[in-house]
Motif scaffolding. Sequence first.
Motif, PDB file in Angstrom:
ATOM      1  N   LEU A 120       0.831  -1.211   0.000  1.00  0.00           N
ATOM      2  CA  LEU A 120       0.000   0.000   0.000  1.00  0.00           C
ATOM      3  C   LEU A 120       0.862   1.256   0.000  1.00  0.00           C
ATOM      4  O   LEU A 120       0.448   2.305  -0.480  1.00  0.00           O
ATOM      5  N   ASP A 121       2.071   1.153   0.512  1.00  0.00           N
ATOM      6  CA  ASP A 121       2.982   2.303   0.526  1.00  0.00           C
ATOM      7  C   ASP A 121       3.673   2.500  -0.827  1.00  0.00           C
ATOM      8  O   ASP A 121       4.428   3.449  -1.005  1.00  0.00           O
ATOM      9  N   ALA A 122       3.429   1.571  -1.764  1.00  0.00           N
ATOM     10  CA  ALA A 122       4.036   1.700  -3.096  1.00  0.00           C
ATOM     11  C   ALA A 122       3.026   2.219  -4.117  1.00  0.00           C
ATOM     12  O   ALA A 122       3.342   2.354  -5.292  1.00  0.00           O
ATOM     13  N   LEU A 158       1.079  -0.612 -11.168  1.00  0.00           N
ATOM     14  CA  LEU A 158      -0.323  -0.600 -11.590  1.00  0.00           C
ATOM     15  C   LEU A 158      -1.011  -1.959 -11.409  1.00  0.00           C
ATOM     16  O   LEU A 158      -2.216  -2.077 -11.626  1.00  0.00           O
ATOM     17  N   ARG A 159      -0.247  -2.972 -10.996  1.00  0.00           N
ATOM     18  CA  ARG A 159      -0.825  -4.308 -10.761  1.00  0.00           C
ATOM     19  C   ARG A 159      -0.844  -4.677  -9.282  1.00  0.00           C
ATOM     20  O   ARG A 159      -1.310  -5.749  -8.904  1.00  0.00           O
ATOM     21  N   LEU A 160      -0.283  -3.808  -8.444  1.00  0.00           N
ATOM     22  CA  LEU A 160      -0.066  -4.204  -7.047  1.00  0.00           C
ATOM     23  C   LEU A 160      -1.347  -4.542  -6.288  1.00  0.00           C
ATOM     24  O   LEU A 160      -1.327  -5.357  -5.366  1.00  0.00           O
ATOM     25  N   ASP A 161      -2.476  -3.942  -6.685  1.00  0.00           N
ATOM     26  CA  ASP A 161      -3.719  -4.221  -5.949  1.00  0.00           C
ATOM     27  C   ASP A 161      -4.170  -5.674  -6.112  1.00  0.00           C
ATOM     28  O   ASP A 161      -4.989  -6.160  -5.326  1.00  0.00           O
ATOM     29  N   LYS A 162      -3.620  -6.353  -7.103  1.00  0.00           N
ATOM     30  CA  LYS A 162      -3.968  -7.783  -7.289  1.00  0.00           C
ATOM     31  C   LYS A 162      -3.193  -8.665  -6.316  1.00  0.00           C
ATOM     32  O   LYS A 162      -3.422  -9.865  -6.246  1.00  0.00           O
ATOM     33  N   TYR A 163      -2.258  -8.076  -5.622  1.00  0.00           N
ATOM     34  CA  TYR A 163      -1.390  -8.862  -4.735  1.00  0.00           C
ATOM     35  C   TYR A 163      -1.561  -8.451  -3.270  1.00  0.00           C
ATOM     36  O   TYR A 163      -0.591  -8.305  -2.547  1.00  0.00           O
ATOM     37  N   LEU A 164      -2.807  -8.199  -2.890  1.00  0.00           N
ATOM     38  CA  LEU A 164      -3.106  -7.852  -1.497  1.00  0.00           C
ATOM     39  C   LEU A 164      -3.953  -8.979  -0.892  1.00  0.00           C
ATOM     40  O   LEU A 164      -4.692  -9.649  -1.622  1.00  0.00           O
ATOM     41  N   LEU A 166      -5.699  -8.839   2.640  1.00  0.00           N
ATOM     42  CA  LEU A 166      -6.828  -8.519   3.516  1.00  0.00           C
ATOM     43  C   LEU A 166      -7.880  -7.674   2.795  1.00  0.00           C
ATOM     44  O   LEU A 166      -7.539  -6.830   1.962  1.00  0.00           O
ATOM     45  N   GLU A 167      -9.131  -7.880   3.177  1.00  0.00           N
ATOM     46  CA  GLU A 167     -10.221  -7.078   2.605  1.00  0.00           C
ATOM     47  C   GLU A 167      -9.996  -5.592   2.875  1.00  0.00           C
ATOM     48  O   GLU A 167     -10.228  -4.741   2.025  1.00  0.00           O
ATOM     49  N   GLU A 168      -9.549  -5.274   4.096  1.00  0.00           N
ATOM     50  CA  GLU A 168      -9.318  -3.874   4.454  1.00  0.00           C
ATOM     51  C   GLU A 168      -8.224  -3.258   3.560  1.00  0.00           C
ATOM     52  O   GLU A 168      -8.326  -2.096   3.159  1.00  0.00           O
ATOM     53  N   SER A 169      -7.222  -4.041   3.201  1.00  0.00           N
ATOM     54  CA  SER A 169      -6.154  -3.531   2.318  1.00  0.00           C
ATOM     55  C   SER A 169      -6.733  -3.225   0.938  1.00  0.00           C
ATOM     56  O   SER A 169      -6.401  -2.197   0.326  1.00  0.00           O
ATOM     57  N   LYS A 170      -7.578  -4.130   0.444  1.00  0.00           N
ATOM     58  CA  LYS A 170      -8.168  -3.930  -0.889  1.00  0.00           C
ATOM     59  C   LYS A 170      -9.036  -2.676  -0.891  1.00  0.00           C
ATOM     60  O   LYS A 170      -9.076  -1.923  -1.858  1.00  0.00           O
ATOM     61  N   ARG A 171      -9.716  -2.442   0.224  1.00  0.00           N
ATOM     62  CA  ARG A 171     -10.578  -1.251   0.339  1.00  0.00           C
ATOM     63  C   ARG A 171      -9.706   0.016   0.305  1.00  0.00           C
ATOM     64  O   ARG A 171      -9.992   0.964  -0.428  1.00  0.00           O
TER      65      ARG A 171
END
Length: 194
Positions: A120-122, A158-164, A166-171
């Motif tokens: 999330l920091d990236a 631009l692809r990092l959200d696919k590699y999370l 927790l639900e809270e992280s995705k939110r």
Amino acid sequence: MDKETLLHKVEDYVRDCMEETEPGHDYLHILRVRKMALRLGTTADCDILLVELLALLHDIEDPKLNKGYSVRCALESFDMDASLRESILQILPYLSFSKYPVLPDDFPIEGKIVSDADRLDAIGAIGVARAFSYGGSKNRRMYGRDQSTINHFDEKLLRLDKYLYLEESKRIAKSRMEFLRAFYDEFLSEIGER
Ligand code: ADP
Ligand code: NI
């Protein structure tokens, strides 16, 4: 050693190690990752002390920073619970996107939390700033060459959200990804590539 004393010792050690790293991977990055990891930790059933220690220590042995520090040596010099130390040492090597983009399903939740916080920091505004800081520290062009910083957006950010995990992280990632895509599109448009 009680929990507070241990955390202070580890903080001091990490601050010393990261005093001269480039601004994308400095102690402020560690503090942001810790804050995010503690926040994510409130949404999961986890050992919060382990989360905090992993967050503090996650970049100490990053080969990009290449300072030759050993987390094992540091932890062995502190009077701490041996099983806590071994858990940290087992999880830490996996907290690298380049080496382990996907963690196994049964990987300890504390590791998944810190991995999410680091990713999330990236992204978002901080992610943009960090990418250009890192690229600048390597004397890379902003665009126009294979190894330019803007390519790193396409290759990874631009692809990092696919590699999370927790639900809270995705939110949390949603608005940060929107910002990242908008920045990327605007950047390409300003250099006449879109
Ligand atoms: P990991 O240590 O988990 O493999 P990285 O250290 O590669 O993850 O990523 C951490 C930060 O460094 C990110 O914010 C990323 O943007 C930046 N970074 C890593 N490689 C590059 C690169 N080639 N160009 C620009 N930024 C980079
Ligand atoms: Ni990191």
